[in-house]
Enzyme design. Structure first.
Site, PDB file in Angstrom:
ATOM      1  N   HIS A  85     -11.509 -32.032  22.146  1.00  0.00           N
ATOM      2  CA  HIS A  85     -12.688 -31.388  21.458  1.00  0.00           C
ATOM      3  C   HIS A  85     -12.858 -31.181  20.336  1.00  0.00           C
ATOM      4  O   HIS A  85     -14.560 -30.586  19.721  1.00  0.00           O
ATOM      5  CB  HIS A  85     -11.801 -29.807  22.425  1.00  0.00           C
ATOM      6  CG  HIS A  85     -10.830 -29.278  21.565  1.00  0.00           C
ATOM      7  ND1 HIS A  85      -9.439 -29.067  21.028  1.00  0.00           N
ATOM      8  CD2 HIS A  85     -11.517 -28.246  19.935  1.00  0.00           C
ATOM      9  CE1 HIS A  85      -9.545 -28.059  20.864  1.00  0.00           C
ATOM     10  NE2 HIS A  85     -10.404 -27.482  19.544  1.00  0.00           N
ATOM     11  N   ASP A 221      -5.549 -33.828  24.461  1.00  0.00           N
ATOM     12  CA  ASP A 221      -6.483 -33.458  24.007  1.00  0.00           C
ATOM     13  C   ASP A 221      -6.841 -34.041  22.569  1.00  0.00           C
ATOM     14  O   ASP A 221      -6.219 -33.494  21.344  1.00  0.00           O
ATOM     15  CB  ASP A 221      -5.945 -32.413  23.305  1.00  0.00           C
ATOM     16  CG  ASP A 221      -8.066 -31.505  23.067  1.00  0.00           C
ATOM     17  OD1 ASP A 221      -8.607 -32.717  22.539  1.00  0.00           O
ATOM     18  OD2 ASP A 221      -8.085 -30.299  22.853  1.00  0.00           O
ATOM     19  N   SER A 655      -7.173 -26.883  15.033  1.00  0.00           N
ATOM     20  CA  SER A 655      -6.934 -27.814  15.720  1.00  0.00           C
ATOM     21  C   SER A 655      -8.057 -29.445  15.388  1.00  0.00           C
ATOM     22  O   SER A 655      -7.884 -29.831  14.750  1.00  0.00           O
ATOM     23  CB  SER A 655      -8.236 -27.287  16.968  1.00  0.00           C
ATOM     24  OG  SER A 655      -8.603 -26.805  18.214  1.00  0.00           O
TER      25      SER A 655
HETATM   26  N1  ARG Z   1      -9.528 -23.252  22.835  1.00  0.00           N
HETATM   27  C1  ARG Z   1      -9.099 -24.578  21.929  1.00  0.00           C
HETATM   28  C2  ARG Z   1     -10.060 -23.906  20.690  1.00  0.00           C
HETATM   29  O1  ARG Z   1     -10.397 -22.462  20.269  1.00  0.00           O
HETATM   30  C3  ARG Z   1     -10.349 -25.493  22.290  1.00  0.00           C
HETATM   31  C4  ARG Z   1     -11.241 -25.265  23.139  1.00  0.00           C
HETATM   32  C5  ARG Z   1     -12.366 -26.588  23.733  1.00  0.00           C
HETATM   33  N2  ARG Z   1     -12.092 -26.486  25.210  1.00  0.00           N
HETATM   34  C6  ARG Z   1     -12.751 -26.141  26.112  1.00  0.00           C
HETATM   35  N3  ARG Z   1     -12.442 -25.682  27.651  1.00  0.00           N
HETATM   36  N4  ARG Z   1     -13.906 -25.953  25.488  1.00  0.00           N
HETATM   37  O2  ARG Z   1     -10.897 -24.904  20.071  1.00  0.00           O
HETATM   38  N1  ASP Z   2      -8.268 -24.209  19.889  1.00  0.00           N
HETATM   39  C1  ASP Z   2      -8.740 -24.128  17.823  1.00  0.00           C
HETATM   40  C2  ASP Z   2      -9.248 -24.927  17.672  1.00  0.00           C
HETATM   41  O1  ASP Z   2      -9.978 -25.663  17.634  1.00  0.00           O
HETATM   42  C3  ASP Z   2      -6.943 -23.283  17.728  1.00  0.00           C
HETATM   43  C4  ASP Z   2      -6.662 -22.461  18.033  1.00  0.00           C
HETATM   44  O2  ASP Z   2      -7.729 -21.179  17.730  1.00  0.00           O
HETATM   45  O3  ASP Z   2      -5.241 -21.862  18.199  1.00  0.00           O
HETATM   46  O4  ASP Z   2      -9.029 -25.227  16.295  1.00  0.00           O
END
Ligand code: ARG
Ligand code: ASP
Length: 720
Positions: A85, A221, A655
């Site tokens: 991502h 990921d 991330s």
């Molecule tokens: N929640 C994770 C972070 O805040 C990964 C997000 C990316 N994936 C998604 N399905 N939008 O970045």
């Molecule tokens: N998914 C998040 C990022 O892209 C990590 C988090 O918020 O825990 O940095």
């Protein structure tokens, strides 16, 4: 002797407080503040192995990736690893209907196939320094806030200049603990970063937005890039002559995996947290800002989704936008739930009561801290309506793509209407707009945006008083008698900015007289009205209040540190390199429910659903699963581990961060947090907050066994 005292200290500390998992620590202060505790938790390396300026250390392998992720160097040829991502935007840019890398994945089988990414950079920290003294020199308690910030700005300029001059490095000073401390960061940025590999989305994004922010998780990921440099191993702009970077250090990879209770630490770039806000602020964020933002995002997502399902082109065009909007939409929902469940506001109020009582018990203290909380309350009450309107402007007004885009033409209008503007200046602006327009329309669909417009405008008019809404929007609603469909249809057929051929016609043979056409454009007018509303009605007051709040927060921070003398304070995240540590750990999310600390390939097969895009499992993966062909990447119990959780305190920006074991070897890649813990940016709960990491063995298995890109694994340093 020193060692013994610190061991005893840690022993009593842990006895008294237990290990809370909370905290994002400053690498150069680890030895002083954290090393004893980290060792008592099982760490076998030293703080000096993690951060050192005298010898190469793990920090030389940690990168800020792009604008807001972390990556790590995993080979002596500049190979780097981050999340899928995090590389998504780049993968998307290289994707087309013919080469749909989002769907199929991408693997460079040799160096010449690695794909350049203009605009993407990675940054290494060379060293950091405490410069609090230099920055606060000449700052006095009697100074006005403005005089103070001017002094600080001047000092900062001097320090940064002295530190960077003639070095080829960049230097930046950042405030910590709300301006009670300052640190200088010397960094080196690389601009030639090429895409090396990415799994198909049904691995790299398995579970999609349904599983996002959730545990149990089965997302592979990760994506891989490589840093290229000039012949002298120095950063350089892209050139076919560039060569792979030879790093000072790269992370060794362990195939041993992790088990419950194992010590781990995460080394990366957490973006921003707000752990020391007063209760009034939490009330504003969860009560005033999040609800309309959630609702407005939901509307946009619904529309994106329906069009993406109908057309592959729209799916590719909007996948990155969708992911961005969906991510914080879901995060805000989780955050609000978590804050409520944790009684976070009540807990803050309780702390505030004790703090006030402590402040009042002493004359000096009461002078300094006695009025803090009432002043906070008053300011947040003033800020609430402003910040509500700001939310609508951002999530409503700026949710309209063509509106944001049209606003980009204001400079052309201003310069064209000024007779003194030289022709070549106009030519330059037109050139820039031509380039940015090509980018914009590559990922733009008029029908999507038109529906978004109708839906957001209806919501806005319904929920806010007219006086708070930009006048052109109020006017439009009146003229069209609240028939947003008709309004949208007319607007999108008439405006230049919703159609690439109309824009092309405008720009291709541009002459200054044409500025009148732009000025008269209905989308351009809406854009001006939305931005003007912000600049005239919102920004001045919001800035004034925020700057007062900043200074209160600085004093409050100092007060809290004086008040809770036995607490170790970590500074809120501010996009600087931090170490957070904890243990691999399971949790109980709800009454009667238990979540194990790892997931396996079995879980992917359980979730498989050929009818749902996010849950499709590739035949090749199924075959490997059926044959249990895991190579040396399988766990001892014969399973293929996918992801694991632990009590490392992380946030957005973490991330892609390496998750390291007690020996400083790479065992995972951090990529998310759990649903029950999404409030951790405002308040951390050791019981419920977990970071989610990809098991490095699954990552290598996909590279090697699934994609047949074993040559990449050969570059790495594997220790088992
Ligand atoms: N929640 C994770 C972070 O805040 C990964 C997000 C990316 N994936 C998604 N399905 N939008 O970045
Ligand atoms: N998914 C998040 C990022 O892209 C990590 C988090 O918020 O825990 O940095």
């Amino acid at each position: 002797m020193k060692k013994l005292t610190s061991i005893i200290f840690v022993f009593f500390y842990l006895l008294k407080f237990g290990f809370a998992g909370e905290g994002m620590w400053i690498p150069m202060l680890l030895e002083q503040l954290n090393e004893p505790e980290m060792k008592s938790m099982g760490m076998r390396i030293s703080a000096e192995d993690i951060y050192s300026i005298n010898k190469s250390s793990l920090k030389d392998a940690i990168l800020l990736f792009g604008r807001g992720c972390t990556a790590e160097i995993i080979s002596d040829e500049g190979l780097i690893l981050t999340n899928h991502h995090c590389g998504y935007g780049q993968i998307q840019k290289h994707s087309s209907l013919e080469n749909d890398y989002l769907t199929t994945g991408f693997w460079a089988m040799e160096r010449s196939q690695e794909l350049p990414n203009p605009g993407l950079s990675v940054t290494l920290l060379v060293r950091m320094e405490d410069v609090t003294k230099q920055i606060l020199e000449g700052v006095t308690a009697e100074m006005t806030e403005q005089a103070r910030s001017e002094k600080i700005k001047a000092n900062t300029g001097k320090v940064e200049k002295a530190a960077s001059e003639g070095t080829g490095y960049a230097a930046k000073v950042k405030a910590f603990y709300y301006g009670n401390e300052y640190y200088l960061f010397i960094t080196q940025t690389f601009n030639d970063v090429r895409l090396v590999g990415a799994p198909p989305s049904n691995i790299g994004k398995f579970g999609g937005d349904t599983d996002n922010w959730m545990w149990p998780r089965h997302t592979g990921d990760f994506s891989m890039f490589r840093i290229y440099v000039n012949k002298n191993n120095e950063p350089a702009e892209y050139s076919p002559d560039n060569v792979p970077y030879k790093p000072k250090s790269h992370l060794p990879i362990s195939l041993k995996g992790v088990e419950k209770g194992d010590f781990t630490f995460v080394f990366g770039y957490p973006g921003s947290t707000q752990e020391y806000l007063p209760s009034f602020a939490i009330d504003m964020i969860t009560g005033v800002e999040n609800p309309p933002a959630i609702r407005l995002r939901e509307k946009r997502l619904g529309i994106f989704d329906s069009y993406m399902k109908q057309s592959d082109l729209v799916r590719i065009q909007y996948s990155d936008k969708y992911a961005g909007v969906a991510n914080y939409w879901k995060k805000m929902i989780g955050e609000n739930r978590g804050i409520r469940k944790l009684d976070a506001i009540e807990k803050k109020q309780e702390l505030e009561r004790r703090f006030s009582a402590w402040a009042m018990a002493d004359a000096t203290r009461s002078e300094r801290y006695g009025q803090l909380l009432p002043r906070f309350e008053k300011l947040y009450n003033q800020l609430k309506p402003i910040s509500e309107t700001e939310t609508y402007l951002i999530e409503g007004g700026l949710g309209i793509e063509a509106l944001r885009y049209a606003y980009g033409f204001r400079q052309l209008v201003a310069k064209s209407s000024d007779k003194n503007t030289p022709d070549d200046e106009i030519g330059k602006i037109v050139g820039q707009l031509t380039a940015s327009s090509a980018n914009f329309f590559r990922n733009y669909n008029q029908s999507v945006d038109r529906d978004v417009f109708a839906s957001l405008m209806a919501d806005w008019i319904e929920h806010q008083e007219q006086s708070k809404i930009p006048s052109a929007i109020v006017q439009g609603a009146i003229v069209y008698n609240n028939d947003y469909e008709t309004w949208a249809n007319k607007l999108y057929t008439e405006s230049i900015f919703t159609d690439s051929t109309r824009v092309k016609k405008l720009l291709d043979r541009y002459s200054v007289r044409k500025f009148k056409k732009i000025e008269a454009d209905p989308m351009f007018q809406l854009a001006l009205s939305v931005y003007d509303h912000y600049f005239s009605q919102i920004q001045p007051e919001s800035q004034m209040i925020s700057s007062e709040l900043d200074s209160l927060q600085r004093v409050y921070m100092q007060g809290l540190m004086e008040f809770q003398t036995d607490k170790r304070f970590y500074p809120d995240a501010n996009s600087t390199l931090r170490v957070t540590y904890g243990k691999v750990d399971d949790y109980y999310p709800r009454d009667a429910v238990y979540y194990k600390y790892y997931t396996t390939l079995e879980g992917i097969m359980e979730k498989e659903d050929p009818a749902i895009y996010d849950y499709v499992v590739e035949p090749r993966l199924k075959q490997l699963y059926a044959e249990k062909d895991y190579g040396h990447y399988g766990a001892k119990d014969g399973t293929m581990r996918i992801a694991f959780i632990g009590s490392n305190h992380t946030t957005g920006g973490n991330s892609g961060s390496p998750v390291l074991n007690a020996d400083g070897q790479l065992v995972g890649v951090n990529f998310d947090r759990n649903w029950e813990g999404t409030m951790s940016d405002l308040m951390y709960d050791p019981d419920q907050c977990r970071n989610i990491s990809l098991d490095i063995r699954y990552c290598l298995f996909i590279i090697d066994k699934f994609a047949g890109a074993g040559h990449l694994v050969k570059e790495m340093t594997i220790v088992d």
